[in-house]
Write a protein that holds these residues in place. Structure first.
Motif, PDB file in Angstrom:
ATOM      1  N   LEU A 151       0.806  -1.212   0.000  1.00 56.43           N
ATOM      2  CA  LEU A 151       0.000   0.000   0.000  1.00 56.43           C
ATOM      3  C   LEU A 151       0.842   1.267   0.000  1.00 56.43           C
ATOM      4  CD1 LEU A 151      -2.890  -0.866   2.482  1.00 56.43           C
ATOM      5  CD2 LEU A 151      -2.849  -1.042  -0.005  1.00 56.43           C
ATOM      6  N   ASP A 152       2.060   1.167   0.493  1.00 56.79           N
ATOM      7  CA  ASP A 152       2.924   2.353   0.528  1.00 56.79           C
ATOM      8  C   ASP A 152       3.207   2.893  -0.868  1.00 56.79           C
ATOM      9  OD1 ASP A 152       3.039   2.199   3.248  1.00 56.79           O
ATOM     10  OD2 ASP A 152       5.019   1.259   3.329  1.00 56.79           O
ATOM     11  N   ALA A 153       3.041   2.043  -1.869  1.00 54.00           N
ATOM     12  CA  ALA A 153       3.299   2.475  -3.244  1.00 54.00           C
ATOM     13  C   ALA A 153       2.151   3.293  -3.821  1.00 54.00           C
ATOM     14  CB  ALA A 153       3.555   1.257  -4.131  1.00 54.00           C
ATOM     15  N   LEU A 154       1.001   3.277  -3.133  1.00 54.39           N
ATOM     16  CA  LEU A 154      -0.180   3.963  -3.649  1.00 54.39           C
ATOM     17  C   LEU A 154      -0.253   5.398  -3.162  1.00 54.39           C
ATOM     18  CD1 LEU A 154      -2.945   1.227  -3.100  1.00 54.39           C
ATOM     19  CD2 LEU A 154      -1.475   1.571  -5.100  1.00 54.39           C
ATOM     20  N   THR A 155      -0.758   6.267  -4.008  1.00 50.77           N
ATOM     21  CA  THR A 155      -1.071   7.626  -3.582  1.00 50.77           C
ATOM     22  C   THR A 155      -2.349   7.586  -2.745  1.00 50.77           C
ATOM     23  OG1 THR A 155      -2.481   8.104  -5.485  1.00 50.77           O
ATOM     24  CG2 THR A 155      -0.113   8.514  -5.740  1.00 50.77           C
ATOM     25  N   GLN A 156      -2.660   8.685  -2.086  1.00 49.55           N
ATOM     26  CA  GLN A 156      -3.881   8.735  -1.270  1.00 49.55           C
ATOM     27  C   GLN A 156      -5.118   8.491  -2.127  1.00 49.55           C
ATOM     28  OE1 GLN A 156      -4.242   8.808   1.983  1.00 49.55           O
ATOM     29  NE2 GLN A 156      -6.467   8.686   1.729  1.00 49.55           N
ATOM     30  N   ARG A 157      -5.152   9.072  -3.309  1.00 51.04           N
ATOM     31  CA  ARG A 157      -6.318   8.886  -4.184  1.00 51.04           C
ATOM     32  C   ARG A 157      -6.409   7.451  -4.678  1.00 51.04           C
ATOM     33  NH1 ARG A 157     -10.100  12.265  -6.295  1.00 51.04           N
ATOM     34  NH2 ARG A 157      -9.828  13.119  -4.208  1.00 51.04           N
ATOM     35  N   GLU A 158      -5.269   6.822  -4.899  1.00 49.99           N
ATOM     36  CA  GLU A 158      -5.282   5.415  -5.316  1.00 49.99           C
ATOM     37  C   GLU A 158      -5.758   4.507  -4.188  1.00 49.99           C
ATOM     38  OE1 GLU A 158      -1.669   5.953  -8.595  1.00 49.99           O
ATOM     39  OE2 GLU A 158      -1.264   5.062  -6.626  1.00 49.99           O
ATOM     40  N   ARG A 159      -5.408   4.854  -2.943  1.00 53.78           N
ATOM     41  CA  ARG A 159      -5.918   4.101  -1.789  1.00 53.78           C
ATOM     42  C   ARG A 159      -7.441   4.227  -1.715  1.00 53.78           C
ATOM     43  NH1 ARG A 159      -2.726   3.335   3.486  1.00 53.78           N
ATOM     44  NH2 ARG A 159      -0.552   3.194   2.841  1.00 53.78           N
ATOM     45  N   GLU A 160      -7.927   5.440  -1.918  1.00 51.42           N
ATOM     46  CA  GLU A 160      -9.370   5.660  -1.897  1.00 51.42           C
ATOM     47  C   GLU A 160     -10.042   4.839  -2.999  1.00 51.42           C
ATOM     48  OE1 GLU A 160      -9.637   9.838  -2.428  1.00 51.42           O
ATOM     49  OE2 GLU A 160      -9.029  10.328  -0.369  1.00 51.42           O
ATOM     50  N   THR A 161      -9.401   4.767  -4.152  1.00 58.33           N
ATOM     51  CA  THR A 161      -9.934   3.981  -5.259  1.00 58.33           C
ATOM     52  C   THR A 161      -9.979   2.506  -4.903  1.00 58.33           C
ATOM     53  OG1 THR A 161      -9.076   5.577  -6.880  1.00 58.33           O
ATOM     54  CG2 THR A 161      -9.607   3.363  -7.685  1.00 58.33           C
ATOM     55  N   LEU A 162      -8.923   2.018  -4.230  1.00 56.63           N
ATOM     56  CA  LEU A 162      -8.887   0.612  -3.825  1.00 56.63           C
ATOM     57  C   LEU A 162     -10.017   0.292  -2.856  1.00 56.63           C
ATOM     58  CD1 LEU A 162      -7.564  -2.169  -3.772  1.00 56.63           C
ATOM     59  CD2 LEU A 162      -5.975  -1.306  -2.032  1.00 56.63           C
ATOM     60  N   VAL A 163     -10.272   1.189  -1.922  1.00 58.72           N
ATOM     61  CA  VAL A 163     -11.374   0.984  -0.977  1.00 58.72           C
ATOM     62  C   VAL A 163     -12.701   0.882  -1.721  1.00 58.72           C
ATOM     63  CG1 VAL A 163     -12.721   2.061   0.865  1.00 58.72           C
ATOM     64  CG2 VAL A 163     -10.230   2.066   0.985  1.00 58.72           C
TER      65      VAL A 163
END
Length: 219
Positions: A151-163
């Motif tokens: 997850l550290d490789a993801l941007t905040q927006r990408e984390r939100e997208t994953l959720v």
């Protein structure tokens, strides 16, 4: 371009009914039917179809084992047939490589649409069905410790997208949640899959749960 399909179900009436519906479409053709998992694997090896419609519960070899063999050996996409209130194996099917799920009482139009979608290389993650299936299956397992899925490789927006992927939302629904365009969402989804080395949106659902970003029952 015609999409070739193998239909595998141990109930002859269900199997033949699905086959008739699919064969009636000008762009779909059923190349074989199978009454158990072993027959399904052999049919795929012989015909190399684009899509295998596969029941989870069958004699000789169940759908999970059959899906695992098919996904390991071929490029055939697998759609699992399931009865939601009976099947406990959805999570295993995801790991086996299934690209989607259909309830066995699926409507005619939804069946045809699902085969076309999966054949085109997309995963079938109908929010109303997939959220329930994932929640039910994960709830039956012990809650795992958050898995190191990068997850550290993801941007905040990408984390939100994953959720939001984990919640089973479509690109259009994610775009509405994040107030961005669908094109932007597609970019975020592609980045998530690439950075986490995930095959498709189905694996993204698994990653969202295993990372601890989502818990069973999350909406």
């Amino acid at each position: 371009m015609t999409v070739s399909v193998v239909v595998a179900d141990d109930q002859e009436l269900v199997r033949s009914g699905f086959a008739m519906i699919l064969d009636a479409q000008p762009d779909l053709t059923v190349v074989a039917e199978a009454g158990d998992g072993a027959e399904a694997v052999e049919a795929v090896r012989l015909h190399r179809p684009d899509v295998l419609l596969l029941d989870i519960r069958m004699p000789r070899m169940d759908g999970i084992e059959a899906a695992r063999a098919v996904c390991a050996e071929t490029t055939t996409k697998v759609i699992m047939l399931t009865t939601f209130d009976q099947d406990d194996y959805v999570y295993d099917a995801l790991y086996a490589g299934a690209s989607g799920f259909l309830l066995k009482d699926v409507r005619r139009d939804d069946l045809v649409h699902a085969v076309r979608v999966v054949a085109a290389g997309d995963s079938l993650l109908a929010p109303a069905v997939t959220r329930r299936l994932i929640d039910d299956t994960v709830r039956r397992r012990p809650v795992p410790a958050p898995a190191p899925v990068g997850l550290d490789a993801l941007t905040q927006r990408e984390r939100e997208t994953l959720v939001l992927l984990g919640r089973g939302l479509s690109n259009a629904e994610i775009a509405a949640e994040l107030v961005v365009s669908e094109h932007t969402v597609k970019t975020h989804v592609s980045n998530v899959l690439m950075k986490l080395d995930l095959r498709d949106r189905v694996q993204a659902v698994i990653a969202a749960y295993e990372s601890g970003l989502l818990r069973p029952g999350t909406r």
